[in-house]
Design a protein around this motif. Structure first.
Motif, PDB file in Angstrom:
ATOM      1  N   UNK A 148     -38.140  22.378  -5.957  1.00 55.42           N
ATOM      2  CA  UNK A 148     -37.531  22.753  -4.813  1.00 55.42           C
ATOM      3  C   UNK A 148     -36.167  22.658  -4.897  1.00 55.42           C
ATOM      4  N   UNK A 149     -35.423  23.491  -4.016  1.00 49.12           N
ATOM      5  CA  UNK A 149     -34.073  23.446  -4.046  1.00 49.12           C
ATOM      6  C   UNK A 149     -33.694  23.778  -2.576  1.00 49.12           C
ATOM      7  N   UNK A 150     -32.739  22.851  -2.088  1.00 49.38           N
ATOM      8  CA  UNK A 150     -32.159  22.782  -0.773  1.00 49.38           C
ATOM      9  C   UNK A 150     -30.790  23.359  -0.820  1.00 49.38           C
ATOM     10  N   UNK A 151     -30.340  24.340  -0.067  1.00 46.32           N
ATOM     11  CA  UNK A 151     -28.734  24.582   0.068  1.00 46.32           C
ATOM     12  C   UNK A 151     -28.466  24.213   1.298  1.00 46.32           C
ATOM     13  N   UNK A 152     -27.315  23.089   1.124  1.00 43.80           N
ATOM     14  CA  UNK A 152     -26.823  22.314   2.414  1.00 43.80           C
ATOM     15  C   UNK A 152     -25.629  23.309   2.579  1.00 43.80           C
ATOM     16  N   UNK A 153     -24.980  22.866   3.737  1.00 43.56           N
ATOM     17  CA  UNK A 153     -23.879  23.678   4.152  1.00 43.56           C
ATOM     18  C   UNK A 153     -22.449  22.866   4.101  1.00 43.56           C
ATOM     19  N   UNK A 154     -22.471  21.748   3.389  1.00 45.60           N
ATOM     20  CA  UNK A 154     -21.237  21.027   3.034  1.00 45.60           C
ATOM     21  C   UNK A 154     -20.253  21.618   2.461  1.00 45.60           C
ATOM     22  N   UNK A 155     -18.978  21.271   2.295  1.00 44.16           N
ATOM     23  CA  UNK A 155     -17.966  21.526   1.396  1.00 44.16           C
ATOM     24  C   UNK A 155     -18.263  21.041   0.092  1.00 44.16           C
ATOM     25  N   UNK A 156     -18.789  19.714   0.121  1.00 47.59           N
ATOM     26  CA  UNK A 156     -19.318  19.201  -1.145  1.00 47.59           C
ATOM     27  C   UNK A 156     -20.448  18.256  -0.701  1.00 47.59           C
ATOM     28  N   UNK A 157     -21.323  17.868  -1.484  1.00 40.68           N
ATOM     29  CA  UNK A 157     -22.511  17.047  -0.983  1.00 40.68           C
ATOM     30  C   UNK A 157     -22.534  15.690  -1.917  1.00 40.68           C
ATOM     31  N   UNK A 158     -22.794  14.513  -1.504  1.00 41.19           N
ATOM     32  CA  UNK A 158     -22.810  13.379  -2.207  1.00 41.19           C
ATOM     33  C   UNK A 158     -23.913  12.226  -2.067  1.00 41.19           C
ATOM     34  N   UNK A 159     -24.621  12.583  -0.973  1.00 40.96           N
ATOM     35  CA  UNK A 159     -25.733  11.562  -0.401  1.00 40.96           C
ATOM     36  C   UNK A 159     -26.952  12.382  -0.222  1.00 40.96           C
ATOM     37  N   UNK A 160     -28.289  11.750  -0.612  1.00 38.47           N
ATOM     38  CA  UNK A 160     -29.346  12.190  -0.039  1.00 38.47           C
ATOM     39  C   UNK A 160     -30.217  11.120  -0.071  1.00 38.47           C
ATOM     40  N   UNK A 161     -31.216  10.947   1.023  1.00 39.31           N
ATOM     41  CA  UNK A 161     -32.204   9.790   1.079  1.00 39.31           C
ATOM     42  C   UNK A 161     -33.358  10.280   1.654  1.00 39.31           C
ATOM     43  N   UNK A 162     -34.423   9.879   1.163  1.00 35.48           N
ATOM     44  CA  UNK A 162     -35.775  10.369   1.450  1.00 35.48           C
ATOM     45  C   UNK A 162     -36.342   9.607   2.955  1.00 35.48           C
TER      46      UNK A 162
END
Length: 444
Positions: free
Chosen positions: A184-198
């Motif tokens: 799966x791939x999720x496209x977020x809306x940040x300028x850049x992305x650095x964090x993810x947690x379940x």
């Protein structure tokens, strides 16, 4: 041949790959970008005294201080200060992940081929047939890192069989896939992305270069957004056993918990600055932080807002973590080892629950330590340690004793930063430039 990563190619701009009109800093000797990118993206060198390459070579009196241009663009641009990293915008930037084949530990012979340090032995031998061109420096050793006198841990006896959050209670032995797959791939809306947690197997919190944290499901639907109380960007995020979001505010020096969409200041650290945070199998928080005034770095365990009183100093008083002010991330393993990644130190430092040093990993034996740039870190139900080697566009998988097992580098990863693992051992990777979260299956 991949020109951007070839050791024989000309020195190139890390952003546009042009070899023309490169700009260097004559203060910290960091290779920056070309003149065009410097004018287009002033953030890339705002804290430097930039000069053209030819002038830099004329002014530089100690060539040993130069940033190893013979190794191409894998690490030069990103070996900068923390604030520069957080102030950059990825728009318009391009990245060329190295095209290396999948590797398995069986290719590198016995455990003696590993390049990490334990308290009893130094496994620094290179495997037979492996070739590399490391710079003239030795592998990092334990005394170069921070002191366990800076660590705060509980010393009470606890059940080491208890799994951390996200791990299944009775995992069966599982085999790594020959070819990991993106599911799966999720496209977020940040300028850049650095964090993810379940949160669970279907929802993840994310954070990036703004003061809003966003909850997505695997259908790319935005379920909720939470703004930080101070308006600052969150440094790291985690989720409690009850499903509440926790984030660190580096600038304000606080750890905050979100309950019922309301931000509450849980921990105020005053002169300390928090980096990474994780939830433990016991429901505590582990926070890695540093003191910019005295250069001390430590890991602290909190039960709610209460710091655990027991401090376990190192027998030798040697430092474990060296660099102050640079990004560090933390994760508790299934055996309750505490794993800290420090990209500036090129190292993963692992201690046991009581704070006693177990090993330091500086990358696999077939690459020089300076190539290894670990950012996000996670562990799974098999007690394996996963870390994002951002500048080399791959994930390292280690066993619980620090032995390199393999890379994940076939999923078109581009500057992977944050990591988390769900209860089914699916890996979620936050990519900085693309602003995507990729869900990767790596077990059979």
């Amino acid at each position: 041949m991949d020109q951007s990563n070839s050791a024989q190619d000309a020195v190139r701009c890390t952003l546009c790959q042009s070899p023309e009109n490169l700009v260097f800093c004559e203060v910290c000797h960091t290779r920056l970008v070309c003149k065009n990118c410097h004018e287009k993206y002033p953030y890339a060198s705002e804290n430097h005294t930039a000069v053209i390459h030819k002038q830099y070579l004329t002014n530089c009196t100690d060539r040993s201080l130069m940033d190893e241009p013979q190794f191409g663009s894998l690490s030069a641009l990103y070996s900068t200060t923390e604030e520069e990293i957080y102030n950059r915008s990825p728009q318009g930037a391009e990245s060329s992940p190295p095209d290396r084949s999948l590797m398995d530990v069986s290719q590198f012979g016995s455990l003696s081929a590993l390049s990490f340090t334990t308290e009893k032995q130094d496994f620094s031998m290179s495997p037979q047939g492996a070739e590399s061109s490391p710079p003239d420096r030795s592998l990092m050793n334990v005394p170069q890192f921070s002191s366990l006198s800076a660590l705060s841990f509980t010393t009470e006896e606890q059940d080491y069989s208890m799994p951390p959050q996200g791990a299944e209670s009775s995992p069966q032995d599982r085999s790594l896939m020959d070819v990991p797959q993106i599911s799966a791939t999720l496209d977020t809306e940040y300028g850049y992305l650095n964090g993810v947690t379940c949160v669970n197997n279907n929802e993840v919190w994310t954070c990036g270069n703004e003061n809003t944290m966003k909850l997505y499901n695997l259908k790319e639907e935005l379920l909720k957004s939470i703004q930080t109380e101070s308006g600052n960007e969150p440094r790291d995020i985690t989720v409690t056993k009850d499903g509440n979001l926790v984030y660190t505010d580096y600038k304000k020096g606080t750890v905050n918990i979100v309950q019922n969409s309301t931000v509450q200041e849980s921990i105020s650290i005053q002169e300390w600055k928090p980096h990474g945070v994780c939830t433990t199998s016991l429901g505590d928080f582990l926070v890695v932080m540093d003191n910019i005034h005295n250069g001390e770095v430590k890991v602290v365990r909190y039960s709610g807002s209460t710091e655990k009183p027991s401090i376990k100093p190192d027998d030798k008083g040697q430092p474990l973590y060296l660099s102050t002010g640079y990004i560090k991330y933390i994760s508790e393993n299934r055996n309750q080892d505490i794993c800290v990644s420090s990209y500036q130190d090129h190292a993963i430092v692992v201690v046991n629950q009581a704070g006693k040093h177990r090993f330091t990993y500086n990358g696999p034996p077939f690459t020089p330590p300076s190539f290894f740039k670990p950012f996000g870190i996670a562990t799974d139900s098999q007690s394996r340690i996963l870390t994002a080697d951002r500048d080399n566009h791959c994930i390292h998988i280690l066993d619980q004793d620090g032995q390199f097992l393999r890379y994940i580098d076939n999923c078109e990863l581009q500057l992977p930063w944050g990591l988390c693992v769900d209860t089914r051992d699916n890996l979620f990777v936050a990519e900085w430039y693309t602003r995507k979260v990729k869900k990767i299956q790596y077990y059979t």
